[in-house]
Design a protein around this motif. Sequence first.
Motif, PDB file in Angstrom:
ATOM      1  N   LEU A  70       1.706   9.370  -5.984  1.00 37.92           N
ATOM      2  CA  LEU A  70       2.103  10.753  -5.720  1.00 37.92           C
ATOM      3  C   LEU A  70       3.203  11.217  -6.674  1.00 37.92           C
ATOM      4  O   LEU A  70       3.219  12.380  -7.084  1.00 37.92           O
ATOM      5  N   TYR A  71       4.126  10.321  -7.050  1.00 39.41           N
ATOM      6  CA  TYR A  71       5.135  10.686  -8.050  1.00 39.41           C
ATOM      7  C   TYR A  71       4.463  11.023  -9.375  1.00 39.41           C
ATOM      8  O   TYR A  71       4.847  11.966 -10.066  1.00 39.41           O
ATOM      9  N   TYR A  72       3.445  10.247  -9.744  1.00 39.71           N
ATOM     10  CA  TYR A  72       2.721  10.500 -10.987  1.00 39.71           C
ATOM     11  C   TYR A  72       2.029  11.861 -10.929  1.00 39.71           C
ATOM     12  O   TYR A  72       2.103  12.646 -11.873  1.00 39.71           O
ATOM     13  N   LEU A  73       1.367  12.156  -9.811  1.00 40.01           N
ATOM     14  CA  LEU A  73       0.685  13.440  -9.680  1.00 40.01           C
ATOM     15  C   LEU A  73       1.657  14.609  -9.727  1.00 40.01           C
ATOM     16  O   LEU A  73       1.354  15.648 -10.313  1.00 40.01           O
ATOM     17  N   THR A 131       1.522  17.548 -12.486  1.00 42.52           N
ATOM     18  CA  THR A 131       1.394  18.940 -12.062  1.00 42.52           C
ATOM     19  C   THR A 131       2.421  19.810 -12.757  1.00 42.52           C
ATOM     20  O   THR A 131       2.102  20.904 -13.257  1.00 42.52           O
ATOM     21  N   LEU A 132       3.662  19.342 -12.816  1.00 40.22           N
ATOM     22  CA  LEU A 132       4.705  20.102 -13.504  1.00 40.22           C
ATOM     23  C   LEU A 132       4.412  20.222 -14.995  1.00 40.22           C
ATOM     24  O   LEU A 132       4.632  21.276 -15.603  1.00 40.22           O
ATOM     25  N   ARG A 133       3.890  19.159 -15.581  1.00 43.78           N
ATOM     26  CA  ARG A 133       3.553  19.184 -17.007  1.00 43.78           C
ATOM     27  C   ARG A 133       2.459  20.213 -17.276  1.00 43.78           C
ATOM     28  O   ARG A 133       2.540  20.998 -18.226  1.00 43.78           O
ATOM     29  N   CYS A 134       1.428  20.224 -16.446  1.00 40.34           N
ATOM     30  CA  CYS A 134       0.333  21.187 -16.624  1.00 40.34           C
ATOM     31  C   CYS A 134       0.815  22.623 -16.449  1.00 40.34           C
ATOM     32  O   CYS A 134       0.415  23.511 -17.205  1.00 40.34           O
ATOM     33  N   ALA A 135       1.668  22.850 -15.461  1.00 37.84           N
ATOM     34  CA  ALA A 135       2.199  24.201 -15.244  1.00 37.84           C
ATOM     35  C   ALA A 135       2.996  24.655 -16.461  1.00 37.84           C
ATOM     36  O   ALA A 135       2.884  25.806 -16.896  1.00 37.84           O
ATOM     37  N   ALA A 136       3.786  23.762 -17.033  1.00 38.94           N
ATOM     38  CA  ALA A 136       4.567  24.114 -18.218  1.00 38.94           C
ATOM     39  C   ALA A 136       3.655  24.387 -19.407  1.00 38.94           C
ATOM     40  O   ALA A 136       3.881  25.334 -20.176  1.00 38.94           O
ATOM     41  N   GLN A 196       0.830  -1.199   0.000  1.00 37.45           N
ATOM     42  CA  GLN A 196       0.000   0.000   0.000  1.00 37.45           C
ATOM     43  C   GLN A 196       0.871   1.259   0.000  1.00 37.45           C
ATOM     44  O   GLN A 196       0.584   2.219  -0.713  1.00 37.45           O
ATOM     45  N   ALA A 197       1.939   1.264   0.772  1.00 40.36           N
ATOM     46  CA  ALA A 197       2.849   2.417   0.801  1.00 40.36           C
ATOM     47  C   ALA A 197       3.496   2.623  -0.572  1.00 40.36           C
ATOM     48  O   ALA A 197       3.620   3.758  -1.035  1.00 40.36           O
ATOM     49  N   ASP A 198       3.875   1.533  -1.222  1.00 43.66           N
ATOM     50  CA  ASP A 198       4.457   1.642  -2.557  1.00 43.66           C
ATOM     51  C   ASP A 198       3.452   2.207  -3.556  1.00 43.66           C
ATOM     52  O   ASP A 198       3.798   3.037  -4.401  1.00 43.66           O
TER      53      ASP A 198
END
Length: 63
Positions: A31-34, A38-43, A23-25
């Motif tokens: 969260l890494y995907y999100l 997020t960075l992609r959308c900001a760019a 579950q932790a993995d």
Amino acid sequence: MSSEAPVPSVLLAPTDDELLQAQADLWRHSLYYLTSMTLRCAAMLGVPTAIHRLGSSSTFIYE
């Protein structure tokens, strides 16, 4: 020919620790995907260019 019978495989249920680790993995990968999305959308929205044009970071004031 060998007269030995094949060894039956035994499936064991995962332990609580293994389930917790899985579950932790899953949360970590999600969260890494999100973060990358997020960075992609900001760019794509031009946020880095807007900040560069302003000369520094900016704060938003809502009135």
